[in-house]
Design a protein around this motif. Structure first.
Motif, PDB file in Angstrom:
ATOM      1  N   PHE A 299      -7.147   3.535 -19.081  1.00 56.69           N
ATOM      2  CA  PHE A 299      -6.432   4.944 -18.564  1.00 56.69           C
ATOM      3  C   PHE A 299      -5.242   4.347 -17.976  1.00 56.69           C
ATOM      4  N   ARG A 300      -4.611   3.515 -17.574  1.00 55.63           N
ATOM      5  CA  ARG A 300      -3.161   3.265 -16.695  1.00 55.63           C
ATOM      6  C   ARG A 300      -2.628   3.212 -17.809  1.00 55.63           C
ATOM      7  N   GLN A 301      -3.073   2.351 -18.886  1.00 60.67           N
ATOM      8  CA  GLN A 301      -1.664   2.278 -20.390  1.00 60.67           C
ATOM      9  C   GLN A 301      -1.468   3.375 -21.227  1.00 60.67           C
ATOM     10  N   TYR A 302      -2.831   3.640 -21.292  1.00 64.41           N
ATOM     11  CA  TYR A 302      -2.600   5.366 -22.509  1.00 64.41           C
ATOM     12  C   TYR A 302      -2.262   6.178 -21.599  1.00 64.41           C
ATOM     13  N   GLY A 303      -1.510   6.241 -20.549  1.00 67.18           N
ATOM     14  CA  GLY A 303      -0.984   8.076 -19.536  1.00 67.18           C
ATOM     15  C   GLY A 303      -2.694   8.731 -19.341  1.00 67.18           C
ATOM     16  N   GLY A 304      -3.919   8.348 -19.226  1.00 72.16           N
ATOM     17  CA  GLY A 304      -4.956   9.164 -18.635  1.00 72.16           C
ATOM     18  C   GLY A 304      -4.398   9.982 -17.142  1.00 72.16           C
ATOM     19  N   THR A 305      -4.516  11.233 -17.890  1.00 72.04           N
ATOM     20  CA  THR A 305      -4.572  12.090 -16.949  1.00 72.04           C
ATOM     21  C   THR A 305      -5.466  12.986 -16.972  1.00 72.04           C
ATOM     22  N   ASN A 306      -5.812  14.211 -15.860  1.00 70.48           N
ATOM     23  CA  ASN A 306      -6.696  15.465 -16.014  1.00 70.48           C
ATOM     24  C   ASN A 306      -8.039  14.995 -15.995  1.00 70.48           C
ATOM     25  N   LEU A 307      -7.923  13.568 -15.181  1.00 72.92           N
ATOM     26  CA  LEU A 307      -9.220  13.200 -15.189  1.00 72.92           C
ATOM     27  C   LEU A 307     -10.141  14.097 -14.249  1.00 72.92           C
TER      28      LEU A 307
END
Length: 295
Positions: A131-139
């Motif tokens: 989630f952090r390394q690949y730019g997790g968004t809109n959770l």
């Protein structure tokens, strides 16, 4: 005279020992004193630098415990803790703030509410390397299931992240987290798209004109264009989606599709056809038959 010499020798020896200890102590660097911190969070396992356990606090702060006992080395364990940060230390892991734990205990006690369990599950997802390394968004929470045990729930989350295979592609990920009595006990993850759904990039690559398809993508320019339409983007391509004023060459007008509740930046599923040029349309517009939030 002999006794006097021995006495003086003993005094000198004691003086030398005491002086040496004093000098030695003066050379030892004491840990930098800092105020203790306390809070609640979850223990998470990081599979880097040989693997280690950290604590992700509720406020998002990451701590690297220097003295975490084996019984607390459980990925997803909800804990209450206190300790002294050791920002003067450098660690091989270079993850979070090193901390010497003063106390730690499991916070799951058979009375964990559904709201607390949801927070634990959400914090777990946010704390994953992916989630952090690949730019997790809109959770966002997409489902909650009560399990057949006391204080047990499964929470399903959806979020977007940069594809690990193609940085120009945004993947949608669905993760289900099971929390039992305040502890994360199981995590299942599915990446990619269900069968029958494609990205706009795949539509363009396959040139699927006049073929019923289901697209997934991010909405933009809704309400900002001089038409009942918006842009749908995924897989590195965009298409103009019309939801009203869709007229066939024989002047048959197709029914309008509701976009109520849809906003720019939403991820949606759009069923319809990518159109060839015609009397009342330009080539390359997409006529929608149904628009729903995804997942």
């Amino acid at each position: 005279m002999k006794r006097s010499f021995c006495s003086r020798s003993w005094v000198v020896a004691v003086f030398i020992v005491v002086t040496s200890l004093f000098l030695l102590c003066g050379c030892i660097e004491e840990p930098v004193g800092q105020d203790a911190v306390s809070g609640t969070g979850i223990v998470i396992y990081q599979d880097i630098e040989g693997g280690f356990y950290g604590i992700l606090a509720d406020d998002g702060t990451r701590y690297l415990p220097l003295n975490l006992e084996d019984e607390y080395q459980i990925d997803g364990l909800s804990v209450r803790f206190s300790g002294t940060p050791r920002e003067d230390l450098l660690t091989v892991a270079q993850w979070g703030t090193p901390i010497e734990l003063i106390s730690i205990q499991k916070s799951g006690n058979g009375h964990v509410t559904i709201e607390e369990s949801r927070r634990i599950a959400e914090d777990y997802v946010k704390g994953t390397d992916e989630f952090r390394q690949y730019g997790g968004t809109n959770l966002r929470l997409t489902g909650t299931e009560t399990l057949p045990c006391p204080y047990c729930w499964q929470f399903t989350f959806g979020y977007d992240m940069i594809s690990q295979k193609d940085p120009d592609v945004i993947d949608h990920v669905v993760t289900a987290v099971t929390v039992e009595d305040g502890e994360v006990t199981e995590v299942t993850r599915s990446a990619g798209l269900p069968a029958g759904i494609m990205t706009v990039g795949e539509l363009v690559a396959d040139q699927l004109y006049e073929t019923p398809v289901t697209l997934i993508g991010r909405v933009s320019l809704l309400g900002q264009l001089n038409c009942p339409c918006f842009h749908l983007t995924s897989g590195g391509e965009s298409v103009e989606v019309w939801y009203d004023l869709m007229v066939e060459d024989n002047r048959t007008e197709l029914p309008a599709v509701s976009v109520e509740g849809i906003e720019n930046s939403d991820i949606v599923r759009v069923e319809g056809k990518w159109k060839e040029s015609g009397t009342y349309r330009n080539k390359g517009v997409f006529w929608a038959e149904n628009i729903t939030p995804y997942p």
